[in-house]
Design a protein around this motif. Structure first.
Motif, PDB file in Angstrom:
ATOM      1  N   THR A   1       0.262   6.955   8.889  1.00 32.26           N
ATOM      2  CA  THR A   1       0.554   5.581   8.512  1.00 32.26           C
ATOM      3  C   THR A   1       1.060   5.522   7.073  1.00 32.26           C
ATOM      4  O   THR A   1       0.434   6.045   6.151  1.00 32.26           O
ATOM      5  CB  THR A   1      -0.708   4.712   8.649  1.00 32.26           C
ATOM      6  OG1 THR A   1      -1.136   4.750  10.017  1.00 32.26           O
ATOM      7  CG2 THR A   1      -0.419   3.274   8.276  1.00 32.26           C
ATOM      8  N   VAL A   2       2.236   4.907   6.908  1.00 28.06           N
ATOM      9  CA  VAL A   2       2.877   4.832   5.596  1.00 28.06           C
ATOM     10  C   VAL A   2       2.991   3.374   5.195  1.00 28.06           C
ATOM     11  O   VAL A   2       3.438   2.536   5.986  1.00 28.06           O
ATOM     12  CB  VAL A   2       4.280   5.472   5.636  1.00 28.06           C
ATOM     13  CG1 VAL A   2       4.921   5.430   4.255  1.00 28.06           C
ATOM     14  CG2 VAL A   2       4.189   6.902   6.149  1.00 28.06           C
ATOM     15  N   PRO A   3       2.603   3.018   3.970  1.00 29.86           N
ATOM     16  CA  PRO A   3       2.699   1.623   3.538  1.00 29.86           C
ATOM     17  C   PRO A   3       4.146   1.205   3.320  1.00 29.86           C
ATOM     18  O   PRO A   3       4.993   2.008   2.935  1.00 29.86           O
ATOM     19  CB  PRO A   3       1.910   1.610   2.229  1.00 29.86           C
ATOM     20  CG  PRO A   3       1.995   3.015   1.725  1.00 29.86           C
ATOM     21  CD  PRO A   3       1.989   3.879   2.953  1.00 29.86           C
ATOM     22  N   MET A   4       4.431  -0.076   3.569  1.00 34.57           N
ATOM     23  CA  MET A   4       5.763  -0.612   3.354  1.00 34.57           C
ATOM     24  C   MET A   4       6.002  -0.958   1.890  1.00 34.57           C
ATOM     25  O   MET A   4       7.158  -1.080   1.464  1.00 34.57           O
ATOM     26  CB  MET A   4       5.969  -1.866   4.212  1.00 34.57           C
ATOM     27  CG  MET A   4       6.024  -1.600   5.699  1.00 34.57           C
ATOM     28  SD  MET A   4       6.164  -3.141   6.678  1.00 34.57           S
ATOM     29  CE  MET A   4       7.730  -3.777   6.088  1.00 34.57           C
ATOM     30  N   PHE A   5       4.913  -1.138   1.114  1.00 31.75           N
ATOM     31  CA  PHE A   5       5.051  -1.532  -0.289  1.00 31.75           C
ATOM     32  C   PHE A   5       4.260  -0.598  -1.196  1.00 31.75           C
ATOM     33  O   PHE A   5       3.249  -0.013  -0.794  1.00 31.75           O
ATOM     34  CB  PHE A   5       4.528  -2.964  -0.495  1.00 31.75           C
ATOM     35  CG  PHE A   5       5.438  -4.033   0.037  1.00 31.75           C
ATOM     36  CD1 PHE A   5       6.552  -4.450  -0.691  1.00 31.75           C
ATOM     37  CD2 PHE A   5       5.188  -4.629   1.268  1.00 31.75           C
ATOM     38  CE1 PHE A   5       7.387  -5.432  -0.207  1.00 31.75           C
ATOM     39  CE2 PHE A   5       6.019  -5.618   1.761  1.00 31.75           C
ATOM     40  CZ  PHE A   5       7.128  -6.032   1.023  1.00 31.75           C
ATOM     41  N   GLU A   6       4.739  -0.484  -2.417  1.00 30.68           N
ATOM     42  CA  GLU A   6       3.993   0.171  -3.476  1.00 30.68           C
ATOM     43  C   GLU A   6       3.982  -0.751  -4.692  1.00 30.68           C
ATOM     44  O   GLU A   6       4.987  -1.400  -4.991  1.00 30.68           O
ATOM     45  CB  GLU A   6       4.607   1.512  -3.833  1.00 30.68           C
ATOM     46  CG  GLU A   6       6.046   1.448  -4.351  1.00 30.68           C
ATOM     47  CD  GLU A   6       6.618   2.824  -4.645  1.00 30.68           C
ATOM     48  OE1 GLU A   6       5.853   3.792  -4.546  1.00 30.68           O
ATOM     49  OE2 GLU A   6       7.814   2.904  -4.966  1.00 30.68           O
ATOM     50  N   ARG A   7       2.855  -0.800  -5.361  1.00 28.27           N
ATOM     51  CA  ARG A   7       2.726  -1.676  -6.515  1.00 28.27           C
ATOM     52  C   ARG A   7       3.431  -1.040  -7.715  1.00 28.27           C
ATOM     53  O   ARG A   7       3.397   0.180  -7.912  1.00 28.27           O
ATOM     54  CB  ARG A   7       1.251  -1.928  -6.834  1.00 28.27           C
ATOM     55  CG  ARG A   7       1.036  -2.984  -7.904  1.00 28.27           C
ATOM     56  CD  ARG A   7      -0.413  -3.415  -7.974  1.00 28.27           C
ATOM     57  NE  ARG A   7      -0.599  -4.452  -8.986  1.00 28.27           N
ATOM     58  CZ  ARG A   7      -1.721  -5.155  -9.136  1.00 28.27           C
ATOM     59  NH1 ARG A   7      -2.759  -4.907  -8.331  1.00 28.27           N
ATOM     60  NH2 ARG A   7      -1.809  -6.064 -10.080  1.00 28.27           N
ATOM     61  N   LEU A   8       4.042  -1.892  -8.532  1.00 32.61           N
ATOM     62  CA  LEU A   8       4.762  -1.433  -9.701  1.00 32.61           C
ATOM     63  C   LEU A   8       3.814  -1.420 -10.898  1.00 32.61           C
ATOM     64  O   LEU A   8       3.598  -2.442 -11.556  1.00 32.61           O
ATOM     65  CB  LEU A   8       5.963  -2.337  -9.979  1.00 32.61           C
ATOM     66  CG  LEU A   8       6.935  -1.888 -11.075  1.00 32.61           C
ATOM     67  CD1 LEU A   8       7.567  -0.544 -10.705  1.00 32.61           C
ATOM     68  CD2 LEU A   8       8.040  -2.931 -11.254  1.00 32.61           C
ATOM     69  N   GLY A   9       3.215  -0.278 -11.153  1.00 32.93           N
ATOM     70  CA  GLY A   9       2.292  -0.146 -12.271  1.00 32.93           C
ATOM     71  C   GLY A   9       1.141  -1.122 -12.169  1.00 32.93           C
ATOM     72  O   GLY A   9       0.531  -1.291 -11.105  1.00 32.93           O
ATOM     73  N   SER A  10       0.845  -1.763 -13.286  1.00 33.23           N
ATOM     74  CA  SER A  10      -0.236  -2.749 -13.315  1.00 33.23           C
ATOM     75  C   SER A  10       0.269  -4.167 -13.109  1.00 33.23           C
ATOM     76  O   SER A  10      -0.517  -5.126 -13.126  1.00 33.23           O
ATOM     77  CB  SER A  10      -0.971  -2.660 -14.661  1.00 33.23           C
ATOM     78  OG  SER A  10      -0.067  -2.938 -15.736  1.00 33.23           O
TER      79      SER A  10
END
Length: 662
Positions: A377-386
């Motif tokens: 399972t791979v996430p569709m989003f990644e958070r940009l730093g903080s």
């Protein structure tokens, strides 16, 4: 030159071959029906017949979704006229019974009609296959039309794979020329292949006979060559090198389609085509010249540049012109845009508050935003730093990947909107082009006025260079088409037309298309209609086309009739709300007085000049509604036979008056 009316102004009729009705005809028009159509034209002063494409489209009703650039459609074979059919009266009787059952249908069932016709042709072939396969005429046809071998192999494989696209076949999805030749030469498959060859032989014979009769009667037959090829076609399947398979063609966003259009067809690899001396197009035009005296180049703008998008996009919003001089990252940095700034402009940054709100409204959580694959399972989003910002991960390649997740409408719409929200579209080679609606992107509003100005100046500089590139490309490619036959080439040049197009068409002697309702001086106050006397002499003036409403439907259900009438038929006072027969005649007669060398109206437009012959509701006269896929599209059929029309002396006289363009 085959086109014999180059120095006089003529009028013609546009009609799908499938829509022609004659006394005792089948439930669709057939090749021999073109002969009485020519007689009707000759009797009413019309000098040109314009057809939609008549290539084999298999089970698809759209004539622009052909399975072959060369093969004609067996749906239009008149079985009763085949010499082989004489021994099988039951087949002809069955076809006649089917036609009688659907004689008065306003539209025909494409899939049903196609099935019935193919069953009849199969029955005739199976009953006569020994004599058919032994006929030297069949081998002569193969020798003269080498494309038919690949076509026959493709058709057999497609049938054996449940009529699915070659992309979904069990084998031979990526065949070599040697593999195709081996399949063709397989003795076990010989009869099956020859069935498809035989149908093409009979298509060619009946179409050529009708074409000759039309030409002998002094009428010009104008065909239609779609620029693009269906992805599911014998040509794309067997000649992958001629196409750029990771791009799809379409149209940019406009007032009719906010997200643009994705037609699903691959774009051409013109470099590979040129390396082969453009043999694909030369052969295609030469094949058409066996039947036509003139032809329409569908979407001629695509020969200059075409709107292309990734194969992973469902619409045309994130497209770009192909070819296009892009902007290198170095140029953007020289304008003061750092790598971080470029990332902000070229990658969609989704605000966490909006993402959480969309999930909440859909009763979803962040864990739902995943895609399952071979690696888990791979996430569709990644958070940009903080920061409370999110980027799409590489697992999302386009809106098709979002659609594939089956999210509810509200969430899917939010995610696709977020994906499209960018100022710059990244291309290969670390370069960029502006998105079509870059000024509507969230990131654009964050730029200073000075930054926006710097980008717009850079965009404009590239646009000037693109104009030069497109002019050179269009002139080169269209010169190939013009030089490939003695037919008159006409251009469908609608849409966002680059400034270079009219000049190139004029230089090559290719008439462009003028649609009066759209022919306005858009840059002048009030956007007045263009004077008919200012229409370029070397142009085709068309009242309506297969993708538009008829003049009557436009007049009664759309906007613009008052200004239109004032510009082109000022004696109409007051302007009636309904386009009655008298008004329809006045408008067609006025429009036929344009300076264009060719004037064309759809048969439906001509029928509207008669209270007796016109349909009750003009909305029933549409041939196709772009962007929709229904059983209505492409199934229009004349309510009256050609013989009925020819017997209506008042109508014939009215058409003759319209056709008299002196």
């Amino acid at each position: 030159m085959k086109y014999s009316a180059s120095k006089v102004k003529i009028a013609g009729v546009a009609i799908p071959l499938s829509g022609i009705r004659t006394k005792g005809s089948w439930c669709t028009g057939e090749y021999p029906d073109l002969v009485p159509l020519a007689a009707l034209c000759a009797g009413s002063g019309l000098k040109l017949i314009q057809l939609l494409p008549i290539n084999d489209s298999g089970g698809q009703s759209s004539p622009y979704s052909a399975l072959s650039a060369f093969a004609l459609h067996p749906l239009y074979i008149r079985v009763a006229d085949l010499a082989e059919a004489a021994a099988f009266p039951a087949v002809s009787a069955s076809l006649a019974a089917y036609a009688a059952k659907h004689q008065r249908d306003a539209r025909f069932s494409y899939r049903d009609a196609y099935r019935v016709k193919m069953d009849a042709l199969r029955a005739v072939f199976d009953g006569s296959k020994e004599s058919i396969t032994a006929n030297p005429e069949l081998q002569e046809f193969i020798a003269a039309h080498p494309w038919v071998k690949t076509y026959a192999v493709y058709k057999r494989l497609k049938k054996n794979n449940g009529d699915r696209s070659w992309r979904d076949w069990h084998s031979y999805r990526d065949p070599t020329a040697t593999a195709i030749a081996t399949l063709w030469n397989d003795p076990a498959m010989k009869e099956e292949h020859l069935f498809y060859v035989w149908m093409q032989l009979r298509c060619a014979g009946q179409c050529a006979a009708a074409s000759t009769a039309i030409r002998d009667s002094g009428i010009t037959l104008l065909g239609d060559l779609p620029i693009l090829m269906n992805d599911d076609s014998a040509d794309v399947w067997s000649n992958r090198q001629y196409f750029t398979m990771n791009l799809r063609a379409g149209a940019p966003p406009d007032m009719f389609s906010h997200y643009g259009q994705n037609w699903g067809f691959p774009v051409y690899n013109w470099e590979k085509q040129e390396a082969d001396d453009f043999s694909f197009w030369k052969n295609r035009v030469a094949e058409a010249s066996a039947y036509y005296s003139a032809y329409r180049i569908d979407h001629v703008l695509g020969f200059f540049r075409i709107w292309a998008m990734s194969e992973f996009e469902s619409d045309g919003y994130l497209g770009h012109f192909h070819p296009e001089i892009s902007i290198a990252s170095e140029e953007l940095r020289a304008c003061g845009f750092t790598p971080e700034r470029l990332r902000w402009l070229s990658l969609p940054h989704v605000r966490g508050s909006e993402l959480r709100a969309a999930l909440e409204n859909s009763a979803r959580v962040m864990s739902d935003l995943t895609i399952s694959g071979e690696s888990g399972t791979v996430p569709m989003f990644e958070r940009l730093g903080s920061e409370d910002l999110y980027l799409f991960t590489s697992i999302v390649r386009g809106t098709l990947d979002i659609d594939a997740r089956g999210f509810p409408g509200i969430l899917a719409d939010f995610l696709k909107h977020a994906w499209r929200d960018r100022v710059l579209q990244p291309l290969e080679g670390n370069s960029f082009v502006p998105t079509w609606r870059h000024s509507e992107a969230y990131a654009w509003a964050s730029l200073s006025v000075d930054e926006q100005g710097r980008l717009e100046r850079l965009f404009s500089e590239k646009q000037v260079k693109n104009g030069i590139l497109w002019a050179e490309r269009g002139k080169k490619l269209l010169a190939v088409l013009v030089g490939a036959s003695d037919m008159l080439a006409c251009a469908e040049d609608l849409g966002a037309v680059p400034d270079c197009v009219p000049a190139v068409l004029a230089e090559l002697g290719i008439p462009g298309l003028k649609i009066p309702r759209w022919s306005r001086l858009w840059n002048k106050d009030g956007q007045p209609y263009e004077s008919l006397s200012d229409f370029r002499q070397g142009s085709v003036c068309a009242v309506s086309v297969h993708d538009t409403s008829t003049l009557r439907e436009w007049w009664e259900f759309e906007e613009g009739r008052n200004g239109f009438a004032a510009a082109y038929c000022p004696e109409l006072r007051p302007v009636p709300e309904k386009l009655d027969a008298k008004t329809a005649f006045a408008m067609l007669r006025a429009l036929a007085r344009s300076a264009s060398s060719i004037f064309v109206a759809q048969m439906q437009d001509y029928l509207d000049v008669s209270d007796t012959l016109r349909s009750v509701d003009p909305r029933d006269d549409r041939v196709n509604i772009p962007g929709t896929q229904t059983d209505i599209n492409w199934t229009w059929r004349m309510r009256w036979s050609l013989e009925d029309l020819l017997a209506d002396k008042n109508w014939v006289k009215a058409i003759a008056q319209i056709a008299d363009r002196t």
